[in-house]
Scaffold this active site. Structure first.
Site, mmCIF file in Angstrom:
data_model
loop_
_atom_site.group_PDB
_atom_site.id
_atom_site.type_symbol
_atom_site.label_atom_id
_atom_site.label_comp_id
_atom_site.label_asym_id
_atom_site.label_seq_id
_atom_site.Cartn_x
_atom_site.Cartn_y
_atom_site.Cartn_z
ATOM 1 N N GLU A 1 35.867 29.872 27.906
ATOM 2 C CA GLU A 1 35.764 31.327 27.815
ATOM 3 C C GLU A 1 35.058 31.779 26.537
ATOM 4 O OE1 GLU A 1 36.364 33.436 30.000
ATOM 5 O OE2 GLU A 1 36.662 35.375 29.029
ATOM 6 N N ASP A 2 35.376 31.132 25.432
ATOM 7 C CA ASP A 2 34.948 31.669 24.135
ATOM 8 C C ASP A 2 33.856 30.882 23.414
ATOM 9 O OD1 ASP A 2 36.824 33.616 24.514
ATOM 10 O OD2 ASP A 2 38.347 32.695 23.232
#
Ligand code: MN
Length: 731
Positions: A85-86
């Site tokens: 996600e990051d």
């Protein structure tokens, strides 16, 4: 609180590995070390709100999972849960390095992160809890998510006040019930207490002060009770059962105080003593001893052994009064029940790899079998989730928009149903759909957890397809599609009906304006239940009104209402025929009409010519010896009209006025005009009116070459049915 650094993280991780090495379970610590190093590397540019290195967060989540007794892959996934996600890491990167199992867990957590958590509506919160459970093909995803949330709650103090409240409300409505549903008491209670501290800080503070004030007495009280119970049980049990004591959590007390309107002192089960034995029989034995030792408080006994809670919690609860006059709760359970009570579904992993002795895997799995009511024995995580899914919501599927809005649909619902569930206009404008970013057909059946993106048309006139009625599953979608068609059909039919009506009116020589139309057709409108002219047009379009049936009467009514002298102008103006089309051809009696020289015979000036009134394309001009004319002149003879070359008209013609009187029958005027065009006489002016005696009179100005031609015209006209006299005017 001292802030973490990369060095302190490394040290913590080292301690974690040491802890795992000390356990009898087989952890793959090499894999865990790789996961930690990889996550640290990927997150190295990122910081938490506290300013600490980002890796503190996945490390803390991993540590919570270790406490819960989760396995290597789950702990790996916890360390890696934010990298996809990051950071730049992809699913495939994780899969290649740590295997599909870990990659799928990370992917599952990432997907849950995309769900928009709307906590305002209880229904929505319930749906989100369901989708969480249903979406996670592997229940470990939920457990990682709970641990993730737990650490975020523990560090919520670093965020601003509004954020704290929002996140706390979200935690209360979604994550606390989830943890409760899965029976993970430790996580549930901590989430609850932290959320409570932000949602109602004053009450939280008050309760903690009360607890703090009585801390010493409480501890003394619990200790004395514990030792008395142990002493008594030692007479009947060998070894002596485990006895624990605890105080209810701050939130637990708060709920009693605020929801049940009790005062702090009135809460009976503020104190709790727990007795843990080996068998169910022993539980009931202990219960008897407790009721013997202390005064039981009526109606406070609960047998959660014979009737487990929904999350499979089992224990005997009773509240008794000690000699000090202080009531307390006694919970009696087996070790099996205890593990379930503390770890819930996580106990499945914690005790999966059976340690030596009494905690055998099969026994640990008992509660899972109960909760799922699965016929054959299985420890397959997919089966567990499937069963929980059925348990929770057999009738519904939950899917999300790309923004994370959850839509609840019945089983079998298609992307069309989803589109209409998002918005009526999204349904109408739908041109396609993507599920999890892949294009799917319209009849694609949505499964829970899928992200559905509806592709819409920008064209405002775009609408649904009639086939959709057979594909859509929900009544809502079907009703919206039907209503679109009803409305749409109306618009199409108004246009169609209007065109047909006016074409037929013209063909029948009914010359009225649209404002006058209702007067003419009012009876027909009433007869067909049409309130407006549009209704009437639509009815014609539908075929509800048959023009061929009403036209004869309309013609009659037209004559009566509009062609009568007192109701309509008694003069028809004819302007001189001229060659405005530029074709060099004049069509007698028709001005400004489109004229085309036909391609079949290409007429030239000087040729004998004839015109054909086409449907909607003006007049096409043929030579009189054209094969098309000769073969077709008997079909639709009324469409063949006289035309002439404009160049033939010369100044040597004389203008003359004629008055034609006759019976006022329908069509007499057009017969008079036709006789002129048949004789190739050009008309400069023509007017008709009804005389006082009821006769018809046409006043004409025509051009003739001489009297011989005029005589010919007059004698032709006199032969017209109904013509009484033809007189040459003086001037
Ligand atoms: Mn996280």
């Amino acid at each position: 609180m001292s802030l973490e650094t990369l060095e302190s993280c490394d040290r913590r991780f080292g301690e974690l590995i040491k802890r795992l090495d000390g356990l009898e379970r087989n952890y793959n610590t090499e894999k865990l070390k790789r996961a930690y190093e990889y996550a640290k590397e990927m997150h190295k540019e990122q910081k938490r709100e506290s300013g600490e290195p980002y890796i503190t967060h996945p490390l803390a989540v991993a540590s919570i999972l270790v406490d819960l007794g989760m396995d290597t892959d789950a702990i790996c996934a916890a360390l890696l849960h934010d990298v996809v996600e990051d950071t730049d890491a992809t699913y495939d990167d994780v899969k290649n390095m740590f295997g599909a199992d870990v990659a799928n867990l990370v992917d599952g957590v990432t997907k849950l992160d995309k769900i928009k958590l709307a906590t305002k509506e209880e229904q929505q919160a319930e749906n989100i809890r369901k989708i969480f459970l249903s979406m996670s093909k592997d229940i470990r995803v939920i457990i990682i998510k709970l641990a993730d949330r737990l650490h975020n709650m523990r560090t919520l103090g670093f965020r601003n006040g509004v954020k704290r409240r929002d996140v706390s409300a979200e935690t209360m409505s979604i994550f606390v019930p989830l943890a409760n549903r899965l029976g993970i008491r430790q996580v549930k209670e901590e989430l609850e207490d932290i959320s409570f501290s932000y949602l109602d800080p004053f009450a939280y503070e008050e309760i903690n002060q009360l607890l703090e004030k009585s801390k010493k007495e409480r501890e003394e009280f619990i200790e004395s009770i514990k030792s008395r119970i142990k002493e008594r049980l030692a007479k009947d049990f060998d070894p002596v059962p485990t006895v624990e004591g605890r105080v209810k959590t701050a939130y637990g007390i708060y709920k009693k105080v605020y929801e049940q309107g009790k005062t702090f002192d009135e809460i009976y089960d503020k104190y709790a003593v727990r007795v843990i034995v080996n068998t169910v029989t022993e539980c009931y034995n202990v219960l008897g001893i407790m009721h013997d030792m202390f005064q039981p408080i009526p109606n406070r006994f609960k047998d959660y052994i014979s009737t487990p809670k929904a999350n499979m919690y089992q224990s005997l609860h009773t509240t008794v009064m000690g000699r000090e006059g202080i009531p307390f709760e006694v919970q009696i359970r087996t070790w099996d029940m205890h593990h379930t009570a503390e770890f819930g579904i996580a106990a499945h992993w914690k005790y999966k790899e059976g340690r030596s002795g009494k905690y055998k895997f099969d026994e640990r799995l008992n509660w899972v079998r109960h909760i799922l009511d699965i016929q054959k024995e299985t420890d397959d995580a997919e089966d567990i989730v499937r069963a929980i899914k059925n348990d929770l919501a057999p009738e519904d599927v939950f899917a999300m928009t790309p923004k994370g809005d959850v839509k609840t649909l019945p089983q079998g619902a298609t992307v069309i149903d989803f589109a209409y569930a998002v918005h009526t206009q999204v349904g109408h404008k739908m041109t396609g759909a993507k599920v999890d970013k892949k294009l799917v057909p319209f009849d694609y059946v949505i499964k829970t957890g899928e992200i559905v993106e509806i592709i819409t048309s920008k064209d405002p006139s775009h609408g649904p397809n009639r086939d959709w009625l057979n594909i859509a599953k929900t009544n809502e979608a079907k009703a919206k599609i039907r209503s679109w068609f009803k409305k749409e059909r109306r618009e199409e039919n108004i246009a169609e009906g209007k065109e047909t009506l006016w074409r037929e009116l013209r063909r029948n020589m009914i010359h009225i304006t649209e404002e006058e139309l209702p007067e003419l057709v009012s009876a027909d409108m009433k007869h067909h239940g049409c309130e407006t002219l549009d209704d009437f047009y639509a009815a014609i379009g539908y075929g509800g009104v048959s023009l061929s049936k009403i036209l004869p009467r309309l013609k009659e009514d037209y004559q009566k209402k509009f062609a009568e002298p007192e109701k309509s102008p008694d003069e028809y103006e004819f302007t001189p025929a001229s060659d405005k089309s530029g074709s060099g051809v004049i069509v007698d009696g028709l001005e400004n009409c489109v004229v085309k020289l036909s391609q079949c015979c290409s007429p030239l000036p000087g040729d004998e010519i004839i015109g054909f009134i086409t449907r909607g394309h003006g007049v096409s001009v043929h030579k009189k010896d054209c094969i098309n004319y000769l073969s077709q002149r008997d079909n639709e003879p009324e469409r063949w009209v006289n035309v002439r070359w404009a160049g033939k008209q010369t100044a040597s013609y004389y203008k003359v006025g004629l008055d034609v009187v006759g019976n006022n029958r329908i069509g007499i005027f057009s017969d008079v005009m036709n006789s002129l065009s048949e004789a190739k006489i050009s008309t400069h002016e023509a007017a008709a009116r009804v005389l006082k005696n009821g006769n018809f009179m046409a006043s004409l100005t025509i051009s003739v070459a001489g009297t011989a031609e005029l005589e010919g015209v007059i004698s032709r006209m006199k032969k017209i049915n109904g013509v009484l006299s033809v007189e040459r005017r003086a001037k």
